[in-house]
Design a protein around this motif. Structure first.
Motif, PDB file in Angstrom:
ATOM      1  N   VAL A 106      23.828  14.544   1.250  1.00  0.00           N
ATOM      2  CA  VAL A 106      25.165  14.028   0.941  1.00  0.00           C
ATOM      3  C   VAL A 106      26.286  14.448   2.447  1.00  0.00           C
ATOM      4  CG1 VAL A 106      27.410  14.999  -0.152  1.00  0.00           C
ATOM      5  CG2 VAL A 106      24.788  13.687  -0.786  1.00  0.00           C
ATOM      6  N   GLU A 107      25.514  15.012   2.602  1.00  0.00           N
ATOM      7  CA  GLU A 107      26.191  15.152   4.358  1.00  0.00           C
ATOM      8  C   GLU A 107      26.257  14.208   4.911  1.00  0.00           C
ATOM      9  OE1 GLU A 107      25.867  19.072   7.415  1.00  0.00           O
ATOM     10  OE2 GLU A 107      25.914  19.632   4.798  1.00  0.00           O
ATOM     11  N   TRP A 108      25.281  14.104   5.321  1.00  0.00           N
ATOM     12  CA  TRP A 108      25.317  13.793   7.061  1.00  0.00           C
ATOM     13  C   TRP A 108      25.687  12.433   6.075  1.00  0.00           C
ATOM     14  CZ3 TRP A 108      22.999   8.864   8.380  1.00  0.00           C
ATOM     15  CH2 TRP A 108      22.653   8.457  10.060  1.00  0.00           C
ATOM     16  N   GLY A 109      24.741  11.633   4.847  1.00  0.00           N
ATOM     17  CA  GLY A 109      25.342   9.749   4.748  1.00  0.00           C
ATOM     18  C   GLY A 109      27.557  10.303   5.050  1.00  0.00           C
ATOM     19  N   LEU A 110      27.821  11.335   4.343  1.00  0.00           N
ATOM     20  CA  LEU A 110      29.362  10.926   4.288  1.00  0.00           C
ATOM     21  C   LEU A 110      29.622  11.427   5.890  1.00  0.00           C
ATOM     22  CD1 LEU A 110      30.114  13.411   1.548  1.00  0.00           C
ATOM     23  CD2 LEU A 110      30.529  11.173   1.502  1.00  0.00           C
ATOM     24  N   ALA A 111      29.373  11.713   6.600  1.00  0.00           N
ATOM     25  CA  ALA A 111      29.578  12.010   8.041  1.00  0.00           C
ATOM     26  C   ALA A 111      29.223  10.275   9.030  1.00  0.00           C
ATOM     27  CB  ALA A 111      28.907  13.218   8.694  1.00  0.00           C
ATOM     28  N   HIS A 112      27.760   9.606   8.274  1.00  0.00           N
ATOM     29  CA  HIS A 112      27.581   8.860   9.254  1.00  0.00           C
ATOM     30  C   HIS A 112      28.141   7.383   8.510  1.00  0.00           C
ATOM     31  CE1 HIS A 112      26.079  11.925  11.231  1.00  0.00           C
ATOM     32  NE2 HIS A 112      25.860  11.344  12.613  1.00  0.00           N
ATOM     33  N   ARG A 113      28.771   7.445   7.933  1.00  0.00           N
ATOM     34  CA  ARG A 113      28.916   6.057   6.687  1.00  0.00           C
ATOM     35  C   ARG A 113      29.419   5.325   6.993  1.00  0.00           C
ATOM     36  NH1 ARG A 113      30.204   5.581   0.864  1.00  0.00           N
ATOM     37  NH2 ARG A 113      30.578   7.511   0.499  1.00  0.00           N
ATOM     38  N   LYS A 114      30.238   5.701   8.437  1.00  0.00           N
ATOM     39  CA  LYS A 114      31.305   4.352   9.691  1.00  0.00           C
ATOM     40  C   LYS A 114      29.961   3.783  10.046  1.00  0.00           C
ATOM     41  CE  LYS A 114      32.469   9.288   9.545  1.00  0.00           C
ATOM     42  NZ  LYS A 114      32.263   9.868  10.432  1.00  0.00           N
ATOM     43  N   GLN A 115      29.564   4.292  10.773  1.00  0.00           N
ATOM     44  CA  GLN A 115      28.060   3.483  12.074  1.00  0.00           C
ATOM     45  C   GLN A 115      27.007   2.844  10.527  1.00  0.00           C
ATOM     46  OE1 GLN A 115      29.060   7.449  12.399  1.00  0.00           O
ATOM     47  NE2 GLN A 115      28.531   7.550  14.451  1.00  0.00           N
TER      48      GLN A 115
ATOM     49  N   LYS B  99      18.378  15.214  12.674  1.00  0.00           N
ATOM     50  CA  LYS B  99      16.940  16.559  12.310  1.00  0.00           C
ATOM     51  C   LYS B  99      17.286  17.333  11.704  1.00  0.00           C
ATOM     52  CE  LYS B  99      14.831  19.369  15.799  1.00  0.00           C
ATOM     53  NZ  LYS B  99      14.538  19.833  14.854  1.00  0.00           N
ATOM     54  N   SER B 100      18.612  17.746  11.065  1.00  0.00           N
ATOM     55  CA  SER B 100      18.689  18.562  10.058  1.00  0.00           C
ATOM     56  C   SER B 100      18.164  18.175   9.447  1.00  0.00           C
ATOM     57  CB  SER B 100      20.049  18.935   9.905  1.00  0.00           C
ATOM     58  OG  SER B 100      21.052  18.039   9.731  1.00  0.00           O
ATOM     59  N   VAL B 101      18.662  16.945   8.824  1.00  0.00           N
ATOM     60  CA  VAL B 101      18.203  16.246   6.667  1.00  0.00           C
ATOM     61  C   VAL B 101      16.686  16.496   7.363  1.00  0.00           C
ATOM     62  CG1 VAL B 101      17.929  14.327   5.667  1.00  0.00           C
ATOM     63  CG2 VAL B 101      20.006  14.725   7.238  1.00  0.00           C
ATOM     64  N   LEU B 102      16.043  15.474   8.491  1.00  0.00           N
ATOM     65  CA  LEU B 102      14.648  15.848   8.701  1.00  0.00           C
ATOM     66  C   LEU B 102      13.522  17.259   8.055  1.00  0.00           C
ATOM     67  CD1 LEU B 102      13.901  12.868  10.981  1.00  0.00           C
ATOM     68  CD2 LEU B 102      14.069  12.576   8.509  1.00  0.00           C
ATOM     69  N   ASP B 103      14.565  18.134   8.874  1.00  0.00           N
ATOM     70  CA  ASP B 103      14.367  19.324   8.629  1.00  0.00           C
ATOM     71  C   ASP B 103      13.900  20.059   7.026  1.00  0.00           C
ATOM     72  OD1 ASP B 103      13.681  19.807  11.743  1.00  0.00           O
ATOM     73  OD2 ASP B 103      14.913  20.930  11.832  1.00  0.00           O
ATOM     74  N   LYS B 104      14.513  19.616   6.487  1.00  0.00           N
ATOM     75  CA  LYS B 104      15.432  19.763   4.912  1.00  0.00           C
ATOM     76  C   LYS B 104      13.704  19.421   4.827  1.00  0.00           C
ATOM     77  CE  LYS B 104      18.092  23.097   4.248  1.00  0.00           C
ATOM     78  NZ  LYS B 104      17.507  24.171   3.096  1.00  0.00           N
ATOM     79  N   MET B 105      13.493  17.773   4.823  1.00  0.00           N
ATOM     80  CA  MET B 105      13.146  17.350   3.528  1.00  0.00           C
ATOM     81  C   MET B 105      11.192  17.493   3.806  1.00  0.00           C
ATOM     82  SD  MET B 105      14.352  13.900   4.398  1.00  0.00           S
ATOM     83  CE  MET B 105      13.019  12.733   3.315  1.00  0.00           C
ATOM     84  N   VAL B 106      10.866  18.294   5.334  1.00  0.00           N
ATOM     85  CA  VAL B 106      10.062  18.850   5.764  1.00  0.00           C
ATOM     86  C   VAL B 106       9.576  20.022   5.248  1.00  0.00           C
ATOM     87  CG1 VAL B 106       8.339  19.682   8.107  1.00  0.00           C
ATOM     88  CG2 VAL B 106      10.098  18.110   8.412  1.00  0.00           C
ATOM     89  N   GLU B 107      10.653  20.672   5.547  1.00  0.00           N
ATOM     90  CA  GLU B 107      10.677  21.306   4.381  1.00  0.00           C
ATOM     91  C   GLU B 107      10.767  22.162   2.699  1.00  0.00           C
ATOM     92  OE1 GLU B 107      14.197  25.092   3.307  1.00  0.00           O
ATOM     93  OE2 GLU B 107      14.390  24.891   5.253  1.00  0.00           O
ATOM     94  N   TRP B 108      10.511  20.693   2.104  1.00  0.00           N
ATOM     95  CA  TRP B 108      10.366  20.764   0.645  1.00  0.00           C
ATOM     96  C   TRP B 108       9.490  19.930   0.576  1.00  0.00           C
ATOM     97  CZ3 TRP B 108       9.333  17.389  -2.807  1.00  0.00           C
ATOM     98  CH2 TRP B 108       9.835  17.699  -4.015  1.00  0.00           C
TER      99      TRP B 108
END
Lengths: 120, 120
Positions: A106-115, B99-108
């Motif tokens: 969610v965090e990443w999606g909200l931050a990068h939605r524009k791009q 990376k922070s998203v992917l890291d979480k996904m690796v972890e899970w």
DNA sequence: GTAACTACTATACTATAGTATAGTGGTATA
DNA sequence: TATACCACTATACTATAGTATAGTAGTTAC
């Protein structure tokens, strides 16, 4: 300087990451997985309740996606021996543990939605 | 007690989350996206280098996935005016922020792999 | 001039994901 | 007896994702 052994290690490591990420992706990809999880987060629901709550879902897809989620340990299905039978679905602890992953997304999606250009 | 207004709010909020999560998912789903990102993480690469480095990828898929990644601001394409032309691909800052998203996904993924049945 | 390299594109196909529509078996209600 | 609800399943289809194979335009090396 980067040696070929280091590269090899990096690559096999990256490959392992890709596998782990794909395990996670397989759990949440599918058009109706997130709506179903989202709906069950607020509490146990019966099949028909889910069907009514998730707009446009067909019973076929609901059934299929619930089976996937159950197989992956995200959702638990309980049959009560009433007449007629009652079937309830609820998210498991593993399902709830997805929250940290989803939060990051969610965090990443909200931050990068524009791009991000949706695949129109 | 939960009011219908609260439920409505929760639902529209959840719907927003689903949209944001889908934005993120759209960026990384596709059979070759992660291998490509994984390969570019170690530095700029040319088209043919990627093709050689990622086993079994076809130029058609490499081209398509690179275009998707470029459109979504994850990868930058640079053409150098040499003869013959040189084209280099590299991950952007937005790409690295995944990376922070992917890291979480690796972890899970690592924590839950046992329970997860891959779609065989 | 021909063989090979780079960075792709084109065409045609297969496979997987998702949709539309109808139906099943059991039960309860009027 | 007829209608309706629950929890699905079956069949047939469309749409999207991915594969296989070949070819293009430009350039360099032999």
């Amino acid at each position: 300087m980067v040696t070929s052994k280091q590269l090899q290690k990096a690559h096999s490591c990256a490959a392992g990451f890709v596998l782990a990420i794909n395990d996670t992706l397989n759990v949440i990809t599918g058009k109706w997985k997130l709506p179903i999880i989202g709906s069950l987060i607020y509490g146990k629901k019966r099949f028909k309740e889910l069907e009514r709550e998730i707009p446009k879902i067909t019973p076929r897809m609901l059934s299929k996606e619930l089976k996937d989620l159950e197989m992956n340990g995200i959702v638990k299905r309980t049959v009560y021996d009433t007449t007629p039978v009652t079937v309830e679905y609820e998210v498991t602890e593993a399902g709830r543990s997805l929250k940290s992953v989803l939060d990051k997304m969610v965090e990443w999606g909200l931050a990068h939605r524009k791009q991000v250009m949706g695949k129109k």
